[in-house]
Motif scaffolding. Structure first.
Motif, PDB file in Angstrom:
ATOM      1  N   PRO A 237     -15.787 -68.723 -52.745  1.00 26.33           N
ATOM      2  CA  PRO A 237     -16.470 -67.437 -53.869  1.00 26.33           C
ATOM      3  C   PRO A 237     -15.803 -66.088 -53.569  1.00 26.33           C
ATOM      4  O   PRO A 237     -16.276 -65.502 -54.243  1.00 26.33           O
ATOM      5  CB  PRO A 237     -17.616 -68.559 -54.359  1.00 26.33           C
ATOM      6  N   PHE A 238     -15.975 -65.263 -52.454  1.00 22.96           N
ATOM      7  CA  PHE A 238     -15.971 -64.278 -52.567  1.00 22.96           C
ATOM      8  C   PHE A 238     -14.323 -64.046 -52.603  1.00 22.96           C
ATOM      9  O   PHE A 238     -13.429 -64.531 -52.084  1.00 22.96           O
ATOM     10  CB  PHE A 238     -16.307 -63.808 -51.223  1.00 22.96           C
ATOM     11  N   GLY A 239     -14.265 -62.287 -52.633  1.00 24.29           N
ATOM     12  CA  GLY A 239     -12.836 -62.512 -53.045  1.00 24.29           C
ATOM     13  C   GLY A 239     -12.400 -61.163 -52.497  1.00 24.29           C
ATOM     14  O   GLY A 239     -11.596 -60.180 -52.320  1.00 24.29           O
ATOM     15  N   CYS A 240     -12.167 -61.441 -51.005  1.00 27.45           N
ATOM     16  CA  CYS A 240     -11.994 -60.117 -49.495  1.00 27.45           C
ATOM     17  C   CYS A 240     -10.453 -60.219 -49.895  1.00 27.45           C
ATOM     18  O   CYS A 240     -10.187 -60.986 -49.359  1.00 27.45           O
ATOM     19  CB  CYS A 240     -12.273 -60.549 -48.059  1.00 27.45           C
ATOM     20  N   GLU A 241     -10.420 -58.664 -50.082  1.00 26.66           N
ATOM     21  CA  GLU A 241      -8.468 -59.273 -50.684  1.00 26.66           C
ATOM     22  C   GLU A 241      -7.142 -58.676 -49.733  1.00 26.66           C
ATOM     23  O   GLU A 241      -6.174 -59.487 -50.385  1.00 26.66           O
ATOM     24  CB  GLU A 241      -8.163 -57.748 -50.832  1.00 26.66           C
ATOM     25  N   PHE A 242      -7.924 -58.964 -48.375  1.00 27.78           N
ATOM     26  CA  PHE A 242      -7.107 -58.970 -47.164  1.00 27.78           C
ATOM     27  C   PHE A 242      -7.000 -60.811 -47.009  1.00 27.78           C
ATOM     28  O   PHE A 242      -6.199 -60.606 -46.027  1.00 27.78           O
ATOM     29  CB  PHE A 242      -7.390 -58.681 -45.870  1.00 27.78           C
ATOM     30  N   CYS A 243      -8.070 -61.190 -47.571  1.00 28.29           N
ATOM     31  CA  CYS A 243      -8.014 -62.693 -46.619  1.00 28.29           C
ATOM     32  C   CYS A 243      -7.152 -63.864 -47.835  1.00 28.29           C
ATOM     33  O   CYS A 243      -7.643 -63.804 -49.346  1.00 28.29           O
ATOM     34  CB  CYS A 243      -9.609 -62.557 -46.788  1.00 28.29           C
ATOM     35  N   LEU A 244      -6.317 -64.720 -47.288  1.00 34.53           N
ATOM     36  CA  LEU A 244      -6.039 -65.474 -48.376  1.00 34.53           C
ATOM     37  C   LEU A 244      -6.514 -66.771 -48.751  1.00 34.53           C
ATOM     38  O   LEU A 244      -6.373 -67.311 -49.885  1.00 34.53           O
ATOM     39  CB  LEU A 244      -4.636 -66.995 -47.696  1.00 34.53           C
ATOM     40  N   SER A 245      -8.107 -66.533 -48.402  1.00 33.37           N
ATOM     41  CA  SER A 245      -9.105 -68.068 -49.363  1.00 33.37           C
ATOM     42  C   SER A 245      -9.701 -67.064 -50.453  1.00 33.37           C
ATOM     43  O   SER A 245      -9.796 -67.590 -51.307  1.00 33.37           O
ATOM     44  CB  SER A 245     -10.194 -67.831 -48.126  1.00 33.37           C
ATOM     45  N   SER A 246      -9.385 -65.671 -50.360  1.00 29.85           N
ATOM     46  CA  SER A 246      -9.990 -65.142 -51.862  1.00 29.85           C
ATOM     47  C   SER A 246      -9.830 -65.687 -52.699  1.00 29.85           C
ATOM     48  O   SER A 246      -8.996 -65.531 -54.020  1.00 29.85           O
ATOM     49  CB  SER A 246      -9.615 -63.719 -51.837  1.00 29.85           C
ATOM     50  N   LEU A 247      -7.878 -65.975 -52.372  1.00 26.92           N
ATOM     51  CA  LEU A 247      -7.516 -66.920 -53.629  1.00 26.92           C
ATOM     52  C   LEU A 247      -6.945 -67.745 -53.951  1.00 26.92           C
ATOM     53  O   LEU A 247      -7.059 -69.136 -55.585  1.00 26.92           O
ATOM     54  CB  LEU A 247      -5.893 -67.029 -53.310  1.00 26.92           C
ATOM     55  N   ASP A 248      -8.457 -68.595 -53.535  1.00 27.26           N
ATOM     56  CA  ASP A 248      -9.581 -69.921 -53.669  1.00 27.26           C
ATOM     57  C   ASP A 248     -10.387 -69.824 -53.926  1.00 27.26           C
ATOM     58  O   ASP A 248     -10.841 -69.793 -52.956  1.00 27.26           O
ATOM     59  CB  ASP A 248      -8.202 -71.429 -53.189  1.00 27.26           C
ATOM     60  N   ARG A 249     -10.955 -69.707 -55.041  1.00 27.18           N
ATOM     61  CA  ARG A 249     -12.715 -68.908 -55.101  1.00 27.18           C
ATOM     62  C   ARG A 249     -13.658 -70.415 -55.779  1.00 27.18           C
ATOM     63  O   ARG A 249     -13.881 -70.160 -56.040  1.00 27.18           O
ATOM     64  CB  ARG A 249     -12.673 -68.427 -56.893  1.00 27.18           C
ATOM     65  N   CYS A 250     -12.381 -71.300 -56.038  1.00 25.37           N
ATOM     66  CA  CYS A 250     -13.166 -72.329 -56.643  1.00 25.37           C
ATOM     67  C   CYS A 250     -13.764 -73.578 -55.406  1.00 25.37           C
ATOM     68  O   CYS A 250     -12.988 -73.679 -54.633  1.00 25.37           O
ATOM     69  CB  CYS A 250     -12.194 -72.955 -57.525  1.00 25.37           C
ATOM     70  N   VAL A 251     -14.455 -73.407 -55.202  1.00 25.74           N
ATOM     71  CA  VAL A 251     -15.839 -74.033 -53.593  1.00 25.74           C
ATOM     72  C   VAL A 251     -15.173 -75.662 -54.383  1.00 25.74           C
ATOM     73  O   VAL A 251     -15.894 -76.077 -55.128  1.00 25.74           O
ATOM     74  CB  VAL A 251     -16.521 -72.873 -53.183  1.00 25.74           C
ATOM     75  N   ARG A 252     -15.005 -76.014 -53.098  1.00 26.86           N
ATOM     76  CA  ARG A 252     -14.891 -77.604 -53.490  1.00 26.86           C
ATOM     77  C   ARG A 252     -14.996 -78.182 -52.602  1.00 26.86           C
ATOM     78  O   ARG A 252     -15.391 -77.979 -51.281  1.00 26.86           O
ATOM     79  CB  ARG A 252     -13.752 -78.894 -53.672  1.00 26.86           C
ATOM     80  N   TYR A 253     -16.381 -79.332 -52.634  1.00 29.07           N
ATOM     81  CA  TYR A 253     -17.201 -80.139 -51.611  1.00 29.07           C
ATOM     82  C   TYR A 253     -16.823 -81.422 -51.419  1.00 29.07           C
ATOM     83  O   TYR A 253     -16.599 -82.325 -51.808  1.00 29.07           O
ATOM     84  CB  TYR A 253     -18.542 -80.268 -51.752  1.00 29.07           C
ATOM     85  N   PHE A 254     -16.368 -81.581 -49.366  1.00 34.94           N
ATOM     86  CA  PHE A 254     -16.009 -82.920 -49.590  1.00 34.94           C
ATOM     87  C   PHE A 254     -17.584 -84.055 -49.858  1.00 34.94           C
ATOM     88  O   PHE A 254     -18.671 -83.509 -49.050  1.00 34.94           O
ATOM     89  CB  PHE A 254     -15.793 -82.913 -47.901  1.00 34.94           C
ATOM     90  N   PRO A 255     -17.465 -85.132 -50.320  1.00 33.72           N
ATOM     91  CA  PRO A 255     -18.836 -86.516 -50.272  1.00 33.72           C
ATOM     92  C   PRO A 255     -19.176 -86.171 -49.305  1.00 33.72           C
ATOM     93  O   PRO A 255     -19.169 -87.082 -47.479  1.00 33.72           O
ATOM     94  CB  PRO A 255     -18.326 -87.346 -50.612  1.00 33.72           C
ATOM     95  N   LEU A 256     -20.996 -85.760 -49.054  1.00 34.76           N
ATOM     96  CA  LEU A 256     -21.730 -85.186 -47.799  1.00 34.76           C
ATOM     97  C   LEU A 256     -21.372 -87.169 -47.109  1.00 34.76           C
ATOM     98  O   LEU A 256     -21.262 -86.607 -45.875  1.00 34.76           O
ATOM     99  CB  LEU A 256     -22.667 -84.730 -48.390  1.00 34.76           C
TER     100      LEU A 256
END
Ligand code: B12
Ligand code: SF4
Length: 488
Positions: free
Chosen positions: A209-228
């Motif tokens: 959910p975070f937006g650290c601009e150096f990180c590619l994960s900031s492009l994927d802000r929608c957190v999705r979970y594998f069924p626990l």
């Protein structure tokens, strides 16, 4: 012979490519016609080439990440020239179709063929995004000799951007984020050898959910979970098969504290003496319920990566990173005092607005908490990462080759960044590896700012040896001993 070969060059032998296993596990009926080939950077190139040639696939799928970009290009060039020779000699009539994917390939700019990175030019297809749903559809279309149309492409999950028939450059397919409840997990494709000799990469969620601009994960802000429940069943099976070193790839394991707690309880109940789990956590989310669990992990069974990156609030705000230095320090102290976790904390030098002084004071603040390891990295200016918006304002200069390290900024000169690089290298050799623990308190006495003192040692070592690598341990030890004896 497999008709589809999935391959990747891993950073080291111990790092498996989970992507290949996921892509293969989601091929459906084509899974039995596919195979996985994993290489490591240090393996001779000719060996890699020979193994791909020997497999004679119809489709070659390559996972391209920052660490293997250059070697994958080298591999592709070698393969293309060998395939051309086979065609000319009449040994075969068509080259395999090359599909590229992975975080590096997906974020390089493919639109302008003349300017495009050579690696993209060596592929026939480029899949951007998560491949589980689209890869099978694409392979099916290629093997059937059908054209993949934008309308029916990959069950409507992807969008065909361009069809460069006859032209240079790959056809680009954008894949939507996968529905994690619908994909088949790839863990069954870890071999017994993988589980006992390599890290076991697992993921319970995707996105951050975070937006650290150096990180590619900031492009994927929608957190999705594998069924626990499914995830934990898979973990059970892996433990039964002998997996020992569980490394979670979740960007922010402690985002959903309840889920994180359930996963920890699961592992706490199943820990064996030689097993450990590794989580990447944000230091701002350590509620009591999580702390209680962290305290229950026995020594050696818990490793935590706690990203700090900068203690400079202005810099953090500028690059979109949430920051609360006091809380972060408190978390690190808790981990040191109340748990046996091996904590790995990182700082980045070269962020826009950070100067050597503020970096040094961040380092000192971090070192005061004495985490197990401090990892100092130079900012990587990753293609596709939003940090690019600061290029002009902060006169960012960076290497054009992977890993795209920043060379200088308006607030940190090349010499200063080089100084941090040398510092980081010696820190790794002397402090992180734990070989000098007996003299650590003399080398870095508590209460004395560590950055200035270790910088002095690092400058001295560089001038004595002329390099920061390949130094015999005994020579390093003697110099460190002299430094300790001469320093107040
Ligand atoms: C494990 C890991 C490593 C390992 C290496 C693993 C290996 N196999 O060798 C180590 C620790 C060595 C490492 C190092 C670095 N890493 Co790293 N790493 C990761 C991490 C945590 C997991 C990768 C993974 O397996 N993910 C799970 C799989 C399922 O995801 P995936 O690979 O993206 O695959 C999906 C899609 O990309 C796509 N796909 C992938 N391949 C293919 C192929 C085809 C044909 C198709 C169709 C689709 C497809 O489908 C897959 C399934 O959805 C990621 C972050 C993350 N959580 O993903 C960062 C990440 C890949 N690393 C990153 C970075 C920046 C680095 C470093 C530069 C960090 C640093 N500061 O030093 C160094 C590189 C050092 C070097 N030598 O150059 C960046 C990406 C950079 C890039 N452009 O590739 C990431 C994304 C982190 C980030 N958020 O920014 N890393
Ligand atoms: S650095 Fe960590 S917290 Fe920031 S966007 Fe990347 S994964 Fe998320």
């Amino acid at each position: 012979m497999p008709r589809i070969l999935l391959a990747a060059i891993n950073a080291k032998y111990v790092h498996p490519a989970l992507s290949l296993r996921l892509l293969r596990a989601n091929l459906g009926d084509l899974e039995k016609e596919s195979a996985i080939e994993e290489f490591s950077l240090r393996q001779p190139m000719e060996e890699k080439v020979t193994r791909v040639l020997a497999a004679r696939p119809r489709i070659l799928a390559l996972s391209v990440s920052i660490w293997n970009h250059e070697q994958t290009l080298e591999l592709l060039r070698a393969l293309r020239s060998r395939w051309a020779a086979s065609r000319e000699s009449g040994e075969c009539d068509a080259d395999p179709v090359v599909i590229l994917g992975g975080p590096e390939a997906a974020n390089l700019p493919p639109e302008a063929p003349l300017l495009s990175p050579p690696i993209l030019m060596s592929g026939d297809w480029l899949v951007r995004g998560e491949g589980e749903h689209v890869f099978g559809e694409l392979c099916r279309a290629i093997l059937a000799g059908e054209r993949l149309k934008a309308s029916n492409a990959v069950s409507g999950l992807g969008t065909l951007h361009s069809e460069n028939e006859g032209a240079v450059g790959p056809t680009v397919l954008d894949a939507a984020p996968a529905d994690l409840s619908l994909i088949s997990s790839g863990y069954r494709l870890y071999t017994d050898d993988d589980l006992t000799r390599k890290l076991t990469y697992v993921e319970a969620s995707r996105g951050c959910p975070f937006g650290c601009e150096f990180c590619l994960s900031s492009l994927d802000r929608c957190v999705r979970y594998f069924p626990l429940d499914v995830f934990l069943r898979e973990m059970d099976a892996l433990i039964e098969r002998g997996a020992k070193a569980f490394k979670f790839l979740d960007r922010t394991f402690n985002l959903d504290v309840e889920r994180a707690g359930a996963i920890m309880d699961f592992f706490l109940a199943r820990l064996r003496p030689d097993m450990y789990v590794h989580f990447e956590m944000v230091p701002s989310r350590f509620p009591e319920s999580l702390r209680r669990r962290l305290m229950r992990f026995p020594a050696g069974s818990l490793r935590l990566e706690v990203g700090i990156q900068t203690f400079n609030r202005e810099v953090a705000a500028l690059i979109g990173r949430p920051s609360d230095p006091d809380k972060e320090v408190e978390t690190l102290r808790f981990l040191r005092d109340k748990t046996t976790a091996i904590v790995h904390a990182d700082l980045i030098a070269g962020l826009p607005g950070e100067n050597l002084e503020s970096f040094a004071s961040g380092f000192d603040r971090l070192w005061e908490t004495r985490p197990g390891e401090v990892q100092l990295g130079i900012l990587k200016r990753l293609p596709g990462a939003p940090i690019a918006r600061h290029d002009a304002a902060f006169r960012m200069k960076w290497s054009q080759n992977p890993p795209y390290e920043v060379l200088s900024t308006s607030t940190m000169s090349r010499e200063e960044l080089d100084q941090v690089k040398t510092f980081a290298r010696f820190w790794e050799l002397i402090v992180n590896r734990g070989r000098f623990d007996a003299v650590l308190d003399q080398l870095l006495p508590p209460g004395i700012p560590g950055f200035a003192r270790f910088s002095a040692l690092s400058a001295r070592l560089l001038s004595r040896f002329g390099r920061a690598w390949g130094i015999p341990l005994d020579d390093l030890r003697s110099e460190v001993d002299v430094f300790v004896s001469e320093s107040p």
